[in-house]
Design an enzyme around this catalytic site. Structure first.
Site, short mmCIF file in Angstrom:
data_model
loop_
_atom_site.label_atom_id
_atom_site.label_comp_id
_atom_site.label_asym_id
_atom_site.label_seq_id
_atom_site.Cartn_x
_atom_site.Cartn_y
_atom_site.Cartn_z
N GLU A 1 4.86 -4.11 11.68
CA GLU A 1 3.47 -3.64 11.47
C GLU A 1 2.77 -4.38 10.68
O GLU A 1 2.84 -4.82 9.36
CB GLU A 1 4.22 -2.38 10.85
N CYS B 1 -3.34 0.40 6.55
CA CYS B 1 -3.21 -0.53 8.48
C CYS B 1 -3.96 -0.05 9.18
O CYS B 1 -4.77 -0.75 9.76
CB CYS B 1 -2.59 -0.74 8.48
N GLU C 1 7.92 1.32 14.66
CA GLU C 1 8.82 2.33 13.78
C GLU C 1 8.79 4.21 13.70
O GLU C 1 7.86 4.62 14.69
CB GLU C 1 7.88 2.84 12.81
N ASN D 1 0.64 -1.37 -0.24
CA ASN D 1 -0.22 0.29 0.37
C ASN D 1 0.96 1.47 0.12
O ASN D 1 0.31 2.35 -0.81
CB ASN D 1 -1.43 0.18 0.82
P1 NAD Z 1 1.07 -9.66 3.22
O1 NAD Z 1 1.23 -10.02 4.36
O2 NAD Z 1 0.63 -10.55 1.71
O3 NAD Z 1 2.52 -9.53 2.67
C1 NAD Z 1 3.19 -8.75 2.72
C2 NAD Z 1 4.60 -8.88 2.40
O4 NAD Z 1 5.77 -9.80 2.82
C3 NAD Z 1 5.22 -8.89 1.49
O5 NAD Z 1 6.20 -8.92 0.44
C4 NAD Z 1 4.89 -10.42 0.46
O6 NAD Z 1 5.65 -10.77 -0.52
C5 NAD Z 1 6.17 -10.86 2.13
N1 NAD Z 1 5.69 -11.92 3.18
C6 NAD Z 1 4.56 -12.91 2.23
N2 NAD Z 1 4.72 -14.30 2.95
C7 NAD Z 1 5.76 -14.30 3.78
C8 NAD Z 1 6.96 -15.29 4.00
N3 NAD Z 1 6.39 -16.89 4.37
N4 NAD Z 1 7.32 -14.90 4.78
C9 NAD Z 1 7.90 -14.18 4.90
N5 NAD Z 1 8.14 -12.64 3.59
C10 NAD Z 1 6.29 -12.51 3.40
O7 NAD Z 1 0.42 -8.65 3.19
P2 NAD Z 1 -0.15 -7.25 2.28
O8 NAD Z 1 -1.55 -7.71 1.83
O9 NAD Z 1 1.71 -7.31 1.11
O10 NAD Z 1 -0.87 -6.11 3.08
C11 NAD Z 1 -1.28 -6.12 3.45
C12 NAD Z 1 -1.63 -6.50 5.12
O11 NAD Z 1 -0.41 -5.40 5.44
C13 NAD Z 1 -2.81 -5.70 5.79
O12 NAD Z 1 -3.01 -6.53 6.33
C14 NAD Z 1 -2.21 -4.52 7.06
O13 NAD Z 1 -2.69 -4.13 7.51
C15 NAD Z 1 -0.52 -4.21 6.69
N6 NAD Z 1 -0.46 -3.16 6.63
C16 NAD Z 1 -0.28 -2.92 7.94
C17 NAD Z 1 0.63 -2.08 8.14
C18 NAD Z 1 1.39 -0.91 9.50
O14 NAD Z 1 2.28 -0.60 9.66
N7 NAD Z 1 1.46 -2.10 10.50
C19 NAD Z 1 1.00 -0.69 7.02
C20 NAD Z 1 0.45 -1.42 5.55
C21 NAD Z 1 0.45 -1.87 5.94
#
Ligand code: NAD
Length: 484
Positions: free
Chosen positions: A250, A284, A458, A153
């Site tokens: 996060e 998020c 962060e 995002n």
């Molecule tokens: P996701 O968990 O599907 O993927 C996040 C990242 O993790 C990607 O780069 C992905 O390739 C990687 N990944 C996936 N499986 C992995 C594994 N087993 N080991 C290591 N890396 C792995 O999330 P998304 O769909 O990309 O993003 C949306 C999510 O992110 C939502 O839940 C949102 O709330 C969260 N988010 C949190 C914050 C925050 O600061 N708290 C900010 C933005 C988004």
């Protein structure tokens, strides 16, 4: 604009390709067109990134903090000069309208580099006086090689929210962007080199989850900072724990936004819109459970619908647009499923509820009222433009209901009674709270979650403690004593 990067990865100061990796198409969310292609990192690419990062980190850590900070500040200036081009790229990568990306992405990345660049020279330990003239001191040392894994995002912002404090503390970073948005982090890596960062200290490698998992389980990696969903966070945290690695998590949220009947209605509606529809709801910390006190519910919904009628949905590269597409077909399908669940579980559709015909992943800003605490849309993170409006009567009741979730990223309160505002903040389980505001995230303020929403913080001085470790040094000035 050319959106095809020179190569998939940026390692040791240069673009590197290995087309034997799994191909990843880069899709422009506004049209569904393929605008680029990268390849997931192969074991050889991962090894190169680790080796160059490990090697470069030692010399970087020996520089003074001020010297490191100077590089970060130069990078921030270059980013600001190129804000327009970087914002256009962010819009191609994510589909977020340029009316947002011009203000919230490269600028936020530059803020982080400036802030941590400024702090770098002040990362110090302390002197601890002890009896008999003895004393100790602490050294705040880097962790070594850090891995950053990003969500889709905010690809530019996340690349710098992780990279800037890591580099300021004397670490190297390997950053793996989300496979959905691989473009922006490569530009950050390029700019850091241009700003004078020695090669190897900020490597970007592409990949699906398996590349992230390989990096996390790699013994030469000292710290992992993930921005992603709770299920991914669980896996990454568990894998990092097996080697006692430092982590920052996060993760997701289902944050409450509580509107009391004494609140300024127009501000509360603005807060609710911002908390649910900015970045097409893909944030998020969004306040997706909007608790509205019974007396003002009708007035709130009426004004909300009027204001949503002013949304300009369309070409995200047009500065007049203020509501863009979802990031991907997959994310669009997920949100549509939640619309169906909401209807079948008895929520009242107030506005929206449909995809928008045409190319691209457009969907209407959507509001459901009469949402109850047990409905799926009130319990699960949707990550799209779906606002759930819930009714409440009393302060104590709404606190209990707001906290009845496994998440704890953020919470907001709109009220004219500031004592109540602070009382609510005291009672709410959330890492970040807002009183008469929502979703501010200045770099000076810690950001992160409690409960399942995350670990660590962060931004702010707090981030320094998550990218460094203390060494305690005892210095004896008198003679040693020993039992025999
Ligand atoms: P996701 O968990 O599907 O993927 C996040 C990242 O993790 C990607 O780069 C992905 O390739 C990687 N990944 C996936 N499986 C992995 C594994 N087993 N080991 C290591 N890396 C792995 O999330 P998304 O769909 O990309 O993003 C949306 C999510 O992110 C939502 O839940 C949102 O709330 C969260 N988010 C949190 C914050 C925050 O600061 N708290 C900010 C933005 C988004």
């Amino acid at each position: 604009m050319i959106t095809q990067p020179a190569a998939s990865h940026f390692i040791d100061g240069e673009y590197v390709e290995d087309s034997s990796g799994t191909p990843i198409n880069v899709i422009y969310p506004a049209t569904g067109e393929i605008i680029g292609k990268v390849y997931s990192a192969t074991p050889a690419i991962i090894e190169r990134a680790i080796e160059s990062g490990t090697k470069a980190q030692k010399a970087w850590a020996r520089l003074s903090g001020t010297e490191r900070g100077r590089v970060l500040n130069r990078a921030a200036s270059i980013i600001r000069e190129r804000n327009y081009d970087l914002s256009v790229l962010e819009t191609y990568d994510t589909g977020k309208p340029i009316s947002e990306t011009l203000y919230a992405d490269a600028t936020s990345a530059a803020d982080a580099l400036e802030y941590f660049g400024g702090l770098a020279g002040s990362i110090t330990g302390e002197h601890i006086p002890l009896p008999d003239g003895n004393w100790a001191y602490t050294r705040r040392e880097p962790l070594g090689l850090c891995v950053g894994i990003g969500a889709w995002n905010y690809p530019t912002q996340i690349a710098c929210w992780k990279g800037a404090p890591a580099l300021a503390c004397g670490n190297a970073m390997i950053f793996k962007p989300s496979e959905v948005t691989p473009l922006c982090a490569l530009k950050i890596a390029e700019i850091l080199i241009e700003a004078g960062l020695p090669p190897g200290l900020y490597n970007v490698i592409q990949g699906l989850g398996d590349v992230g998992a390989t990096l996390v389980s790699e013994p030469r990696v000292d710290k992992v900072s993930l921005t992603g969903s709770v299920p991914t966070g669980r896996k990454v945290y568990a894998s990092a724990a097996s080697q006692m690695k430092h982590v920052t998590m996060e993760l997701g949220g289902k944050s409450p936004l509580i509107i009391f009947d004494d609140a300024d209605l127009e501000n509360a509606v603005s807060g609710a819109i911002l908390a649910n529809f900015y970045s097409t709801g893909q944030i998020c910390s969004n306040g997706t459970r909007v608790f509205v006190q019974r007396k003002i519910q009708d007035a709130f919904l009426k004004r909300l619908v009027e204001r949503l009628g002013q949304a300009v949905i369309g070409d995200p590269q047009d500065e007049a647009t203020n509501f863009g597409p979802m990031v991907s077909q997959r994310q669009l399908d997920i949100v549509l499923e939640y619309f169906e669940k909401a209807k079948s579980e008895g929520a009242r559709l107030i506005t929206g509820g449909k995809p928008i015909a045409g190319d691209g992943f457009f969907i209407e800003p959507t509001v459901f009222a009469d949402v109850t605490d047990d409905m799926t849309i009130a319990c699960e993170e949707v990550f799209g433009p779906l606002m759930s409006v819930l009714t409440f009567d009393a302060e104590k009741e709404v606190i209990t209901r707001a906290n009845a979730t496994e998440f704890g990223l953020a919470a907001g309160v709109f009220t004219a009674d500031l004592s109540r505002g602070h009382r609510m903040v005291d009672a709410l389980d959330a890492g970040t709270c807002f009183i008469n505001s929502y979703n501010d995230a200045p770099v000076e303020v810690p950001f992160g979650g409690v409960k399942m929403s995350g670990v660590g913080r962060e931004n702010s001085k707090a981030a320094i403690t998550h990218y460094s470790q203390l060494k305690s040094v005892f210095v004896r000035m008198d003679d040693m004593e020993s039992p025999f």
